[in-house]
Scaffold this motif. Structure first.
Motif, PDB file in Angstrom:
ATOM      1  N   LYS A 145       2.165   5.247  -7.775  1.00 41.85           N
ATOM      2  CA  LYS A 145       1.028   5.895  -8.434  1.00 41.85           C
ATOM      3  C   LYS A 145       1.260   7.401  -8.546  1.00 41.85           C
ATOM      4  O   LYS A 145       0.969   8.006  -9.585  1.00 41.85           O
ATOM      5  N   ASP A 165       2.103   2.095 -12.275  1.00 46.67           N
ATOM      6  CA  ASP A 165       1.203   1.126 -11.664  1.00 46.67           C
ATOM      7  C   ASP A 165       2.019   0.041 -10.993  1.00 46.67           C
ATOM      8  O   ASP A 165       3.053  -0.397 -11.519  1.00 46.67           O
ATOM      9  N   ASN A 206      -2.342  -3.972  -7.356  1.00 45.10           N
ATOM     10  CA  ASN A 206      -3.102  -4.973  -8.094  1.00 45.10           C
ATOM     11  C   ASN A 206      -2.226  -6.199  -8.341  1.00 45.10           C
ATOM     12  O   ASN A 206      -1.151  -6.315  -7.763  1.00 45.10           O
ATOM     13  N   GLN A 263      -6.521   1.001  -5.491  1.00 40.55           N
ATOM     14  CA  GLN A 263      -6.019   2.186  -6.192  1.00 40.55           C
ATOM     15  C   GLN A 263      -4.510   2.119  -6.394  1.00 40.55           C
ATOM     16  O   GLN A 263      -3.974   2.717  -7.326  1.00 40.55           O
ATOM     17  N   PHE A 264      -3.845   1.374  -5.495  1.00 39.77           N
ATOM     18  CA  PHE A 264      -2.382   1.366  -5.494  1.00 39.77           C
ATOM     19  C   PHE A 264      -1.765  -0.017  -5.703  1.00 39.77           C
ATOM     20  O   PHE A 264      -0.581  -0.109  -6.043  1.00 39.77           O
ATOM     21  N   ASN A 319       0.832  -1.214   0.000  1.00 42.02           N
ATOM     22  CA  ASN A 319       0.000   0.000   0.000  1.00 42.02           C
ATOM     23  C   ASN A 319       0.863   1.261   0.000  1.00 42.02           C
ATOM     24  O   ASN A 319       0.599   2.207  -0.750  1.00 42.02           O
ATOM     25  N   LYS A 378       1.283   3.583  -3.478  1.00 39.12           N
ATOM     26  CA  LYS A 378       0.885   4.990  -3.544  1.00 39.12           C
ATOM     27  C   LYS A 378       2.011   5.850  -4.112  1.00 39.12           C
ATOM     28  O   LYS A 378       1.776   6.749  -4.929  1.00 39.12           O
ATOM     29  N   ASN A 412      -5.069  -1.748  -1.049  1.00 35.09           N
ATOM     30  CA  ASN A 412      -5.899  -0.734  -1.694  1.00 35.09           C
ATOM     31  C   ASN A 412      -5.818  -0.892  -3.209  1.00 35.09           C
ATOM     32  O   ASN A 412      -4.745  -0.734  -3.786  1.00 35.09           O
ATOM     33  N   SER A 472     -11.372  -6.995 -11.435  1.00 39.24           N
ATOM     34  CA  SER A 472     -10.822  -5.636 -11.512  1.00 39.24           C
ATOM     35  C   SER A 472      -9.425  -5.534 -10.911  1.00 39.24           C
ATOM     36  O   SER A 472      -8.766  -4.508 -11.064  1.00 39.24           O
ATOM     37  N   ARG A 473      -8.971  -6.600 -10.255  1.00 37.70           N
ATOM     38  CA  ARG A 473      -7.667  -6.556  -9.597  1.00 37.70           C
ATOM     39  C   ARG A 473      -6.572  -7.246 -10.403  1.00 37.70           C
ATOM     40  O   ARG A 473      -5.384  -7.018 -10.163  1.00 37.70           O
TER      41      ARG A 473
END
Length: 273
Positions: free
Chosen positions: A136, A141, A173, A170-171, A129, A133, A168, A197-198
């Motif tokens: 990102k 990615d 996958n 967003q950060f 995480n 971030k 998370n 989606s991951r």
């Protein structure tokens, strides 16, 4: 839409923008020691255009990138060491940008021997995480590449499920190595369907029939076989990945037969479009 994959020419119908089938350069780790340029030229002649790697094989990064770009390759992702995630990530970010890569991948969660449990998941989730971030924020990615030990049972299903819950999206996958999921006694198709989606990237790798699964993250490299000839169920994986909109696909063949098997794997993918 189409995925260009050539021996002569190779396209897959995938959702979203057209995506090449690339190669994880670890596949040719032995061949490049003997003839780096010749090996890369052979890969290019097979139709491979996209690469995942990060090593420059003793060359200056500028010289290496000039060489592979002249050949027509694009570097999609580079690796980052698990321990490096707790340090200054500036060198990793700079390397990715110099190599034109938009993705950074961690290929292993450090743990003691064959022990892997919830404490390891919690530590990994924190590192992922935090680092994710930072990547990102730098326009990159971040993905974690599974290795099989994540599919041990837990109170929430598997430790992989716990990792998904604690990270998370967003950060952080996933790059799903379908061989290692199978070797970890899991079903790659079910994983893609559960976390559509991951799962952003795939390592396409097939496994010799009769291979016994385990969840330790180790296996005989010679059990890597031509795509479509093993028990991983590549055809159904590709259908699920298409539906999920998986973004990047890399063949990885760790066997000593890689240069013989790779054209056959590409041919299988071409015929399966």
């Amino acid at each position: 839409m189409k995925i260009k994959l050539i021996i002569a020419l190779t396209f897959f119908a995938l959702a979203g923008n057209a995506q090449e089938i690339g190669l994880q350069l670890y596949s040719v780790r032995n061949e490049v020691k003997q003839d780096l340029k010749g090996t890369l030229q052979s890969l290019r002649s097979m139709g491979i255009k996209e690469l995942e790697g990060g090593d420059t094989y003793g060359m200056r990064i500028e010289d290496y990138m000039s060489m592979i770009q002249t050949m027509g390759f694009k570097m999609i992702g580079i690796g980052v060491d698990y321990d490096a995630l707790t340090k200054d990530l500036t060198p990793v970010i700079e390397q990715a940008k110099k190599m034109g890569a938009d993705n950074v991948i961690c290929f292993w969660i450090g743990h003691k021997g064959d022990e892997f449990g919830m404490a390891d998941v919690e530590e990994a989730a924190k590192r992922f995480n935090d680092a994710g971030k930072k990547f990102k924020d730098a326009g990159l990615d971040f993905c974690y590449h599974v290795h099989g030990y994540e599919f041990r049972s837990s109170s929430n299903g598997t430790l992989f499920d716990d990792l998904m819950n604690k990270t998370n999206p967003q950060f952080v996958n996933i790059e799903l190595d379908v061989y290692w999921a199978k070797q970890g006694c899991a079903d790659p198709v079910s994983i893609i369907k559960k976390y559509p989606s991951r799962i952003k990237m795939l390592h396409l790798k097939d496994r010799q029939h009769g291979t016994v699964c385990n969840n330790i993250g180790h296996a005989d490299e010679e059990t890597n076989v031509v795509l479509g000839k093993g028990d991983v169920n590549i055809a159904e994986i590709m259908k699920a990945a298409k539906k999920a909109g998986v973004k990047h696909y890399f063949i990885e063949d760790e066997s000593s037969r890689v240069m013989k098997q790779l054209p056959e794997s590409i041919s299988y993918l071409k015929q399966s479009k």
